[in-house]
Motif scaffolding. Structure first.
Motif, PDB file in Angstrom:
ATOM      1  N   HIS A  93     -62.281  14.354  31.196  1.00 19.16           N
ATOM      2  CA  HIS A  93     -62.656  13.954  32.552  1.00 19.16           C
ATOM      3  C   HIS A  93     -61.516  13.994  33.571  1.00 19.16           C
ATOM      4  O   HIS A  93     -61.798  14.008  34.776  1.00 19.16           O
ATOM      5  CB  HIS A  93     -63.210  12.518  32.528  1.00 19.16           C
ATOM      6  N   GLN A  94     -60.270  13.994  33.123  1.00 16.28           N
ATOM      7  CA  GLN A  94     -59.157  13.832  34.061  1.00 16.28           C
ATOM      8  C   GLN A  94     -58.034  14.824  33.750  1.00 16.28           C
ATOM      9  O   GLN A  94     -56.906  14.454  33.433  1.00 16.28           O
ATOM     10  CB  GLN A  94     -58.665  12.378  34.032  1.00 16.28           C
ATOM     11  N   ARG A  95     -58.377  16.103  33.859  1.00 13.91           N
ATOM     12  CA  ARG A  95     -57.373  17.156  33.704  1.00 13.91           C
ATOM     13  C   ARG A  95     -56.692  17.403  35.054  1.00 13.91           C
ATOM     14  O   ARG A  95     -57.285  17.218  36.113  1.00 13.91           O
ATOM     15  CB  ARG A  95     -58.023  18.446  33.189  1.00 13.91           C
ATOM     16  N   CYS A  96     -55.473  17.853  35.007  1.00 12.18           N
ATOM     17  CA  CYS A  96     -54.743  18.147  36.238  1.00 12.18           C
ATOM     18  C   CYS A  96     -53.878  19.382  36.050  1.00 12.18           C
ATOM     19  O   CYS A  96     -53.695  19.876  34.931  1.00 12.18           O
ATOM     20  CB  CYS A  96     -53.885  16.951  36.663  1.00 12.18           C
ATOM     21  N   VAL A  97     -53.355  19.879  37.148  1.00 10.06           N
ATOM     22  CA  VAL A  97     -52.415  20.997  37.138  1.00 10.06           C
ATOM     23  C   VAL A  97     -51.134  20.548  37.826  1.00 10.06           C
ATOM     24  O   VAL A  97     -51.171  19.945  38.909  1.00 10.06           O
ATOM     25  CB  VAL A  97     -52.994  22.232  37.867  1.00 10.06           C
ATOM     26  N   ILE A  98     -50.012  20.825  37.181  1.00  8.43           N
ATOM     27  CA  ILE A  98     -48.695  20.487  37.720  1.00  8.43           C
ATOM     28  C   ILE A  98     -47.982  21.787  38.073  1.00  8.43           C
ATOM     29  O   ILE A  98     -47.658  22.575  37.175  1.00  8.43           O
ATOM     30  CB  ILE A  98     -47.856  19.681  36.703  1.00  8.43           C
ATOM     31  N   PRO A  99     -47.770  22.064  39.360  1.00  6.28           N
ATOM     32  CA  PRO A  99     -47.106  23.323  39.733  1.00  6.28           C
ATOM     33  C   PRO A  99     -45.592  23.238  39.584  1.00  6.28           C
ATOM     34  O   PRO A  99     -44.983  22.196  39.842  1.00  6.28           O
ATOM     35  CB  PRO A  99     -47.508  23.491  41.207  1.00  6.28           C
ATOM     36  N   ALA A 100     -44.987  24.339  39.185  1.00  8.81           N
ATOM     37  CA  ALA A 100     -43.530  24.377  39.021  1.00  8.81           C
ATOM     38  C   ALA A 100     -43.050  25.818  39.107  1.00  8.81           C
ATOM     39  O   ALA A 100     -43.838  26.769  38.994  1.00  8.81           O
ATOM     40  CB  ALA A 100     -43.116  23.761  37.687  1.00  8.81           C
ATOM     41  N   SER A 101     -41.767  25.962  39.298  1.00 11.65           N
ATOM     42  CA  SER A 101     -41.134  27.280  39.277  1.00 11.65           C
ATOM     43  C   SER A 101     -40.576  27.618  37.901  1.00 11.65           C
ATOM     44  O   SER A 101     -40.572  28.780  37.491  1.00 11.65           O
ATOM     45  CB  SER A 101     -39.990  27.344  40.299  1.00 11.65           C
ATOM     46  N   PHE A 102     -40.093  26.586  37.200  1.00 11.89           N
ATOM     47  CA  PHE A 102     -39.471  26.798  35.898  1.00 11.89           C
ATOM     48  C   PHE A 102     -39.406  25.473  35.162  1.00 11.89           C
ATOM     49  O   PHE A 102     -39.710  24.403  35.715  1.00 11.89           O
ATOM     50  CB  PHE A 102     -38.069  27.403  36.047  1.00 11.89           C
ATOM     51  N   PHE A 103     -38.985  25.532  33.896  1.00 14.77           N
ATOM     52  CA  PHE A 103     -38.727  24.316  33.132  1.00 14.77           C
ATOM     53  C   PHE A 103     -37.493  24.537  32.274  1.00 14.77           C
ATOM     54  O   PHE A 103     -36.981  25.655  32.152  1.00 14.77           O
ATOM     55  CB  PHE A 103     -39.943  23.911  32.286  1.00 14.77           C
ATOM     56  N   TYR A 104     -37.001  23.454  31.698  1.00 12.71           N
ATOM     57  CA  TYR A 104     -35.805  23.515  30.876  1.00 12.71           C
ATOM     58  C   TYR A 104     -36.122  23.073  29.454  1.00 12.71           C
ATOM     59  O   TYR A 104     -36.986  22.229  29.222  1.00 12.71           O
ATOM     60  CB  TYR A 104     -34.714  22.582  31.419  1.00 12.71           C
ATOM     61  N   GLU A 105     -35.395  23.651  28.519  1.00  6.78           N
ATOM     62  CA  GLU A 105     -35.430  23.194  27.133  1.00  6.78           C
ATOM     63  C   GLU A 105     -33.993  23.114  26.625  1.00  6.78           C
ATOM     64  O   GLU A 105     -33.091  23.790  27.137  1.00  6.78           O
ATOM     65  CB  GLU A 105     -36.252  24.128  26.246  1.00  6.78           C
ATOM     66  N   TRP A 106     -33.811  22.274  25.612  1.00 11.90           N
ATOM     67  CA  TRP A 106     -32.479  22.049  25.040  1.00 11.90           C
ATOM     68  C   TRP A 106     -32.512  22.311  23.542  1.00 11.90           C
ATOM     69  O   TRP A 106     -33.462  21.963  22.861  1.00 11.90           O
ATOM     70  CB  TRP A 106     -32.034  20.607  25.240  1.00 11.90           C
ATOM     71  N   ASN A 107     -31.455  22.926  23.055  1.00 14.63           N
ATOM     72  CA  ASN A 107     -31.224  23.052  21.629  1.00 14.63           C
ATOM     73  C   ASN A 107     -29.717  23.204  21.433  1.00 14.63           C
ATOM     74  O   ASN A 107     -29.226  24.249  21.043  1.00 14.63           O
ATOM     75  CB  ASN A 107     -31.973  24.242  21.038  1.00 14.63           C
ATOM     76  N   GLY A 108     -29.021  22.134  21.767  1.00 12.18           N
ATOM     77  CA  GLY A 108     -27.571  22.221  21.843  1.00 12.18           C
ATOM     78  C   GLY A 108     -27.142  22.712  23.210  1.00 12.18           C
ATOM     79  O   GLY A 108     -26.373  22.081  23.908  1.00 12.18           O
ATOM     80  N   LYS A 109     -27.672  23.846  23.639  1.00 13.28           N
ATOM     81  CA  LYS A 109     -27.465  24.371  24.976  1.00 13.28           C
ATOM     82  C   LYS A 109     -28.711  24.104  25.826  1.00 13.28           C
ATOM     83  O   LYS A 109     -29.777  23.794  25.312  1.00 13.28           O
ATOM     84  CB  LYS A 109     -27.200  25.883  24.918  1.00 13.28           C
ATOM     85  N   ARG A 110     -28.544  24.255  27.125  1.00 13.48           N
ATOM     86  CA  ARG A 110     -29.662  24.080  28.050  1.00 13.48           C
ATOM     87  C   ARG A 110     -30.131  25.449  28.532  1.00 13.48           C
ATOM     88  O   ARG A 110     -29.319  26.308  28.878  1.00 13.48           O
ATOM     89  CB  ARG A 110     -29.237  23.238  29.247  1.00 13.48           C
ATOM     90  N   PHE A 111     -31.450  25.651  28.542  1.00 10.12           N
ATOM     91  CA  PHE A 111     -32.025  26.928  28.939  1.00 10.12           C
ATOM     92  C   PHE A 111     -33.040  26.716  30.061  1.00 10.12           C
ATOM     93  O   PHE A 111     -33.867  25.800  30.006  1.00 10.12           O
ATOM     94  CB  PHE A 111     -32.728  27.604  27.763  1.00 10.12           C
ATOM     95  N   LYS A 112     -32.960  27.583  31.060  1.00 11.41           N
ATOM     96  CA  LYS A 112     -33.944  27.619  32.138  1.00 11.41           C
ATOM     97  C   LYS A 112     -34.971  28.688  31.805  1.00 11.41           C
ATOM     98  O   LYS A 112     -34.618  29.836  31.514  1.00 11.41           O
ATOM     99  CB  LYS A 112     -33.245  27.949  33.453  1.00 11.41           C
ATOM    100  N   ILE A 113     -36.250  28.327  31.833  1.00 13.63           N
ATOM    101  CA  ILE A 113     -37.327  29.238  31.440  1.00 13.63           C
ATOM    102  C   ILE A 113     -38.275  29.390  32.617  1.00 13.63           C
ATOM    103  O   ILE A 113     -38.796  28.402  33.141  1.00 13.63           O
ATOM    104  CB  ILE A 113     -38.068  28.689  30.203  1.00 13.63           C
ATOM    105  N   GLU A 114     -38.525  30.628  33.024  1.00 14.20           N
ATOM    106  CA  GLU A 114     -39.335  30.877  34.213  1.00 14.20           C
ATOM    107  C   GLU A 114     -40.125  32.176  34.062  1.00 14.20           C
ATOM    108  O   GLU A 114     -39.694  33.106  33.376  1.00 14.20           O
ATOM    109  CB  GLU A 114     -38.440  30.957  35.445  1.00 14.20           C
ATOM    110  N   PRO A 115     -41.296  32.252  34.687  1.00  9.82           N
ATOM    111  CA  PRO A 115     -42.050  33.508  34.670  1.00  9.82           C
ATOM    112  C   PRO A 115     -41.290  34.592  35.434  1.00  9.82           C
ATOM    113  O   PRO A 115     -40.523  34.298  36.359  1.00  9.82           O
ATOM    114  CB  PRO A 115     -43.358  33.151  35.398  1.00  9.82           C
ATOM    115  N   THR A 116     -41.507  35.832  35.064  1.00  8.16           N
ATOM    116  CA  THR A 116     -40.835  36.922  35.761  1.00  8.16           C
ATOM    117  C   THR A 116     -41.477  37.222  37.105  1.00  8.16           C
ATOM    118  O   THR A 116     -40.817  37.731  38.010  1.00  8.16           O
ATOM    119  CB  THR A 116     -40.847  38.208  34.907  1.00  8.16           C
ATOM    120  N   ASP A 117     -42.765  36.908  37.280  1.00 10.02           N
ATOM    121  CA  ASP A 117     -43.435  37.280  38.534  1.00 10.02           C
ATOM    122  C   ASP A 117     -44.591  36.344  38.890  1.00 10.02           C
ATOM    123  O   ASP A 117     -45.633  36.788  39.361  1.00 10.02           O
ATOM    124  CB  ASP A 117     -43.935  38.725  38.466  1.00 10.02           C
ATOM    125  N   SER A 118     -44.402  35.058  38.680  1.00 10.71           N
ATOM    126  CA  SER A 118     -45.451  34.099  39.040  1.00 10.71           C
ATOM    127  C   SER A 118     -44.855  32.697  39.066  1.00 10.71           C
ATOM    128  O   SER A 118     -43.692  32.494  38.695  1.00 10.71           O
ATOM    129  CB  SER A 118     -46.610  34.157  38.033  1.00 10.71           C
TER     130      SER A 118
END
Length: 217
Positions: A93-118
């Motif tokens: 009943h309560q789904r939503c959409v969160i808009p963003a340009s990119f997100f980050y993940e960590w595994n010792g290092k930090r990585f920026k992850i983003e779509p190539t064209d969206s």
């Protein structure tokens, strides 16, 4: 686990997504949005997307200064399996959409992850909390799926749900409650090409290594 996101509002893809989601109120570029931040999201009302501001932490508690995040639960993310158990009502009943340009993940290092064209349309769920003046306080959570094999070297625990453009309208349809319809959407897969860039841990604006493209499945 998706623990930080970024939103660049003058990016044309982000502008187009926020227009689609009817997010009209003022927001700012932010390269390092963390859990419990106030963020723009879209919810469904009478079959149409409506932009609201929400706390990025699903479980809230009332304090003398208003609502704040409930520290007992790390609810800025919601694992897929909970959608069919103790988050079943929100998923139906309560789904939503969160808009963003990119997100980050960590595994010792930090990585920026983003779509190539969206832009990114994270699939999420939300809650409404009543306040004294009869308005509403919203909170939200990003849905996470099991880890993807191509991202094991970056993050081996989970992978956020990113919706395709054609899924946004039914996702935000508040009159559509069949949770089994989303079984295919909830499969872990890379749905569009993603660029991965190592970035500085303290200042994620600065790249510290060469980018790679991880292609869609």
């Amino acid at each position: 686990m998706c623990g930080a996101i970024g939103r660049v509002i003058d990016n044309p893809f982000v502008k187009a997504l926020m227009d689609l989601l009817n997010i009209k109120f003022q927001t700012e570029t932010d390269y390092n949005i963390r859990p419990n931040a106030r963020i723009p999201i879209a919810i469904g009302k009478q079959g149409k997307p409506v932009g609201v501001e929400a706390s990025w932490w699903l479980f809230q508690t009332m304090t003398e200064n208003g609502f704040s995040y409930d520290k007992r639960y790390r609810s800025f993310n919601t694992r897929k399996e909970k959608l069919f158990t103790n988050r079943k009502y929100e998923f139906a009943h309560q789904r939503c959409v969160i808009p963003a340009s990119f997100f980050y993940e960590w595994n010792g290092k930090r990585f920026k992850i983003e779509p190539t064209d969206s832009a990114i349309a994270f699939g999420g769920i939300y809650r409404m909390w009543p306040v004294k003046n009869e308005s509403k306080h919203y909170s939200c959570s990003i849905i996470t799926l099991p880890a993807h094999r191509k991202f094991i070297h970056i993050h081996d625990n989970s992978f956020p749900l990113m919706l395709l453009p054609e899924e946004i309208t039914p996702w935000l349809d508040d009159g559509f409650h069949d949770i089994n319809y989303w079984q295919d959407t909830l499969k872990t897969k890379i749905r569009f090409d993603l660029k991965v860039t190592p970035v500085d841990k303290k200042n994620p604006i600065f790249a510290v290594g060469k980018s790679q493209i991880i292609y869609a499945d």
